[in-house]
Design a protein around this motif. Structure first.
Motif, mmCIF file in Angstrom:
data_model
loop_
_atom_site.group_PDB
_atom_site.id
_atom_site.type_symbol
_atom_site.label_atom_id
_atom_site.label_comp_id
_atom_site.label_asym_id
_atom_site.label_seq_id
_atom_site.Cartn_x
_atom_site.Cartn_y
_atom_site.Cartn_z
ATOM 1 N N ILE A 77 -0.883 -0.403 2.822
ATOM 2 C CA ILE A 77 0.103 -0.404 3.907
ATOM 3 C C ILE A 77 1.364 -1.150 3.463
ATOM 4 O O ILE A 77 2.452 -0.861 3.935
ATOM 5 N N GLU A 78 1.221 -2.061 2.515
ATOM 6 C CA GLU A 78 2.365 -2.840 2.032
ATOM 7 C C GLU A 78 3.187 -2.071 1.007
ATOM 8 O O GLU A 78 4.204 -2.564 0.545
ATOM 9 N N LYS A 79 2.752 -0.870 0.624
ATOM 10 C CA LYS A 79 3.429 -0.088 -0.421
ATOM 11 C C LYS A 79 3.650 1.339 0.066
ATOM 12 O O LYS A 79 3.087 1.750 1.070
ATOM 13 N N ALA A 80 4.441 2.083 -0.701
ATOM 14 C CA ALA A 80 4.545 3.521 -0.467
ATOM 15 C C ALA A 80 3.311 4.165 -1.095
ATOM 16 O O ALA A 80 2.908 3.786 -2.192
ATOM 17 N N TYR A 81 2.697 5.109 -0.387
ATOM 18 C CA TYR A 81 1.481 5.722 -0.898
ATOM 19 C C TYR A 81 1.379 7.169 -0.446
ATOM 20 O O TYR A 81 2.083 7.606 0.460
ATOM 21 N N VAL A 82 0.470 7.883 -1.087
ATOM 22 C CA VAL A 82 0.162 9.262 -0.729
ATOM 23 C C VAL A 82 -1.296 9.283 -0.312
ATOM 24 O O VAL A 82 -2.134 8.675 -0.985
ATOM 25 N N GLU A 83 -1.610 9.964 0.802
ATOM 26 C CA GLU A 83 -2.991 10.034 1.257
ATOM 27 C C GLU A 83 -3.390 11.471 1.523
ATOM 28 O O GLU A 83 -2.544 12.308 1.843
ATOM 29 N N ALA A 155 -1.197 4.621 -4.511
ATOM 30 C CA ALA A 155 0.170 4.099 -4.404
ATOM 31 C C ALA A 155 1.119 5.000 -5.176
ATOM 32 O O ALA A 155 0.771 5.557 -6.213
ATOM 33 N N ARG A 156 2.322 5.155 -4.619
ATOM 34 C CA ARG A 156 3.345 5.921 -5.328
ATOM 35 C C ARG A 156 3.873 5.098 -6.495
ATOM 36 O O ARG A 156 3.845 3.878 -6.460
ATOM 37 N N GLU A 157 4.343 5.814 -7.494
ATOM 38 C CA GLU A 157 4.971 5.150 -8.639
ATOM 39 C C GLU A 157 6.213 4.428 -8.157
ATOM 40 O O GLU A 157 7.025 4.988 -7.409
ATOM 41 N N GLU A 158 6.358 3.184 -8.564
ATOM 42 C CA GLU A 158 7.555 2.437 -8.187
ATOM 43 C C GLU A 158 8.717 2.906 -9.031
ATOM 44 O O GLU A 158 8.599 3.054 -10.238
ATOM 45 N N VAL A 159 9.833 3.182 -8.374
ATOM 46 C CA VAL A 159 11.026 3.640 -9.069
ATOM 47 C C VAL A 159 11.877 2.421 -9.377
ATOM 48 O O VAL A 159 12.187 1.635 -8.488
#
Length: 178
Positions: A77-83, A155-159
């Motif tokens: 929840i603290e990050k961008a993610y794909v579910e 988690a999505r890759e951090e850009v």
């Protein structure tokens, strides 16, 4: 508030029991739990969906980190993610309802994975809202059985902003950007 906790664990006998025991010992419900091996077969990834206040989730993550089998714990929840979640839905397929079941499956890009004279089994994969939406549309046809996998998330890759900015600057200098 709902939290999706990603837990990297050693793939050992009893690890799942110890983790689920931690939740039951604290009186917290696991809404969904998915687990499977990673690229390294000695390590598995668990995706646990639970509800609780932030301070309670923080306690849970701290306790999870203390378990011997646990390698890493992340509250997504603290990050961008794909579910994603997969569901198999067995619905009535009476002659008068067949076209409607096929239309709903087509709208959601779902697959008919089994068919009989009286039923269709529909496979749907997507985020939880998509799965809920198709279930609600199929409900009037008569759902005979429903099985859901529970959510998996990554988690999505951090850009790196600086790296993106650097690439943009290079394109501008070479006349590629418009």
């Amino acid at each position: 508030m709902q939290h999706i906790i990603s837990v990297l664990v050693e793939n050992k006998f009893g690890a799942l029991s110890r983790i689920s025991g931690l939740f039951s010992g604290r009186g917290f419900n696991i809404e969904t739990l998915s687990v499977g091996p990673t690229l390294d077969p000695s390590v598995s990834m668990m995706t646990i969906v639970t509800e609780g206040e932030d301070r309670i989730i923080e306690q849970i993550t701290k306790q999870l980190n203390k378990l011997v089998d646990v390698i890493k714990v992340v509250d997504l929840i603290e990050k961008a993610y794909v579910e994603r979640e997969t569901a198999l839905i067995k619905v009535n397929a009476r002659p008068e309802d067949r076209a409607e079941a096929l239309r709903v499956a087509d709208i959601f890009r779902a697959n008919i994975v089994d068919s009989s004279p009286n039923t269709y089994t529909i496979e749907i994969t997507g985020d939880v809202n998509k799965v809920e939406a198709i279930i609600n549309l199929l409900r009037p046809l008569g759902i005979k059985e429903l099985i859901r996998t529970g959510r998996i998330a990554i988690a999505r890759e951090e850009v790196k902003i600086a790296a993106v900015r650097g690439n943009l600057d290079r394109r501008v200098l070479s006349g590629q950007a418009k």
